[in-house]
Design a protein around this motif. Structure first.
Motif, PDB file in Angstrom:
ATOM      1  N   MET A  26       0.823  -1.189   0.000  1.00 61.78           N
ATOM      2  CA  MET A  26       0.000   0.000   0.000  1.00 61.78           C
ATOM      3  C   MET A  26       0.866   1.252   0.000  1.00 61.78           C
ATOM      4  SD  MET A  26      -3.037   1.077   0.049  1.00 61.78           S
ATOM      5  CE  MET A  26      -3.889   2.571   0.350  1.00 61.78           C
ATOM      6  N   VAL A  27       1.903   1.228   0.820  1.00 60.41           N
ATOM      7  CA  VAL A  27       2.789   2.386   0.905  1.00 60.41           C
ATOM      8  C   VAL A  27       3.528   2.581  -0.414  1.00 60.41           C
ATOM      9  CG1 VAL A  27       4.779   3.326   2.120  1.00 60.41           C
ATOM     10  CG2 VAL A  27       3.013   2.140   3.390  1.00 60.41           C
ATOM     11  N   THR A  28       3.916   1.493  -1.040  1.00 54.96           N
ATOM     12  CA  THR A  28       4.640   1.617  -2.308  1.00 54.96           C
ATOM     13  C   THR A  28       3.759   2.227  -3.389  1.00 54.96           C
ATOM     14  OG1 THR A  28       4.029  -0.649  -2.891  1.00 54.96           O
ATOM     15  CG2 THR A  28       6.161  -0.327  -1.826  1.00 54.96           C
ATOM     16  N   LYS A  29       2.465   1.922  -3.361  1.00 55.06           N
ATOM     17  CA  LYS A  29       1.553   2.522  -4.339  1.00 55.06           C
ATOM     18  C   LYS A  29       1.460   4.024  -4.142  1.00 55.06           C
ATOM     19  CE  LYS A  29      -1.375  -1.525  -4.937  1.00 55.06           C
ATOM     20  NZ  LYS A  29      -2.728  -2.063  -4.785  1.00 55.06           N
ATOM     21  N   VAL A  39       3.731   5.985  -2.675  1.00 52.60           N
ATOM     22  CA  VAL A  39       5.027   6.574  -3.029  1.00 52.60           C
ATOM     23  C   VAL A  39       5.187   6.630  -4.546  1.00 52.60           C
ATOM     24  CG1 VAL A  39       7.522   6.241  -2.900  1.00 52.60           C
ATOM     25  CG2 VAL A  39       6.120   5.932  -0.860  1.00 52.60           C
ATOM     26  N   LEU A  40       4.809   5.564  -5.236  1.00 51.88           N
ATOM     27  CA  LEU A  40       4.911   5.535  -6.686  1.00 51.88           C
ATOM     28  C   LEU A  40       4.011   6.599  -7.321  1.00 51.88           C
ATOM     29  CD1 LEU A  40       6.142   4.134  -9.140  1.00 51.88           C
ATOM     30  CD2 LEU A  40       4.200   2.572  -9.117  1.00 51.88           C
ATOM     31  N   THR A  41       2.819   6.750  -6.804  1.00 51.42           N
ATOM     32  CA  THR A  41       1.902   7.778  -7.315  1.00 51.42           C
ATOM     33  C   THR A  41       2.474   9.169  -7.106  1.00 51.42           C
ATOM     34  OG1 THR A  41       0.028   6.343  -6.817  1.00 51.42           O
ATOM     35  CG2 THR A  41      -0.447   8.668  -7.167  1.00 51.42           C
ATOM     36  N   LEU A  42       3.021   9.427  -5.927  1.00 47.61           N
ATOM     37  CA  LEU A  42       3.620  10.733  -5.658  1.00 47.61           C
ATOM     38  C   LEU A  42       4.823  10.994  -6.565  1.00 47.61           C
ATOM     39  CD1 LEU A  42       3.403  10.878  -1.769  1.00 47.61           C
ATOM     40  CD2 LEU A  42       2.037  12.150  -3.429  1.00 47.61           C
ATOM     41  N   LEU A  43       5.623   9.964  -6.846  1.00 50.91           N
ATOM     42  CA  LEU A  43       6.764  10.130  -7.744  1.00 50.91           C
ATOM     43  C   LEU A  43       6.305  10.450  -9.171  1.00 50.91           C
ATOM     44  CD1 LEU A  43       9.208   7.328  -6.552  1.00 50.91           C
ATOM     45  CD2 LEU A  43       9.499   9.804  -6.354  1.00 50.91           C
ATOM     46  N   VAL A  44       5.249   9.803  -9.628  1.00 52.28           N
ATOM     47  CA  VAL A  44       4.727  10.081 -10.968  1.00 52.28           C
ATOM     48  C   VAL A  44       4.204  11.508 -11.038  1.00 52.28           C
ATOM     49  CG1 VAL A  44       2.877   9.494 -12.587  1.00 52.28           C
ATOM     50  CG2 VAL A  44       4.237   7.685 -11.541  1.00 52.28           C
ATOM     51  N   ILE A  45       3.487  11.948 -10.000  1.00 53.38           N
ATOM     52  CA  ILE A  45       2.983  13.324  -9.977  1.00 53.38           C
ATOM     53  C   ILE A  45       4.135  14.313  -9.962  1.00 53.38           C
ATOM     54  CG2 ILE A  45       1.734  15.000  -8.553  1.00 53.38           C
ATOM     55  CD1 ILE A  45      -0.127  12.685  -7.738  1.00 53.38           C
ATOM     56  N   LEU A  46       5.166  14.055  -9.170  1.00 51.77           N
ATOM     57  CA  LEU A  46       6.330  14.929  -9.112  1.00 51.77           C
ATOM     58  C   LEU A  46       7.049  14.984 -10.456  1.00 51.77           C
ATOM     59  CD1 LEU A  46       8.189  16.673  -7.310  1.00 51.77           C
ATOM     60  CD2 LEU A  46       9.496  14.586  -6.872  1.00 51.77           C
ATOM     61  N   ALA A  47       7.221  13.851 -11.111  1.00 59.81           N
ATOM     62  CA  ALA A  47       7.882  13.821 -12.418  1.00 59.81           C
ATOM     63  C   ALA A  47       7.070  14.594 -13.456  1.00 59.81           C
ATOM     64  CB  ALA A  47       8.091  12.374 -12.864  1.00 59.81           C
ATOM     65  N   ALA A  48       5.761  14.435 -13.446  1.00 64.00           N
ATOM     66  CA  ALA A  48       4.909  15.166 -14.388  1.00 64.00           C
ATOM     67  C   ALA A  48       4.982  16.658 -14.126  1.00 64.00           C
ATOM     68  CB  ALA A  48       3.467  14.674 -14.285  1.00 64.00           C
TER      69      ALA A  48
END
Length: 123
Positions: free
Chosen positions: A1-4, A6-15
């Motif tokens: 759950m935490v990895t999801k 973190v991954l979502t936040l990383l995608v938003i940050l990259a975008a």
């Protein structure tokens, strides 16, 4: 759950970083466009009205749900093993499928053979 998360936040940050760099690179090419402030006024009024209607509707729903949940009910519990029914006072929001919590804080669990009768409290 935490990895999801973190991954979502990383995608938003990259975008965000990608779009910010793209905006910086393309800014010198853009010509300034003059916006007529008078044409924005009806859209602003409509947006504010929609926001207010949404806020009033949401507030009304929350207030109704709270008032309805605090309605006092009289629950009559009849067990097959006892001759006398037991009466309880319960708030509507505390009434669950197989249990309920009385006004006094007592948690009552309902058996499969028990029979409930629920009535609004006489005022």
């Amino acid at each position: 759950m935490v990895t999801k998360v973190v991954l979502t936040l990383l995608v938003i940050l990259a975008a965000y970083i990608y779009l910010k760099r793209r905006r910086v690179v393309s800014q010198p090419r853009l010509k300034p466009v003059e916006v007529n402030q008078a044409s924005d006024k009806p859209f602003r009024i409509i947006a504010i009205l929609l926001l207010l209607v949404s806020l009033v509707g949401t507030s009304g729903y929350v207030i109704y749900h709270w008032v309805d949940g605090h309605q006092l009910l009289q629950v009559t519990l009849t067990s097959p093993g006892t001759n006398e029914p037991q009466l309880y006072r319960v708030h509507k929001s505390e009434l669950n499928e197989r249990s309920f919590t009385t006004v006094e804080g007592q948690i009552i669990r309902i058996g499969s053979q028990d029979r409930l009768q629920i009535e609004a409290m006489p005022e």
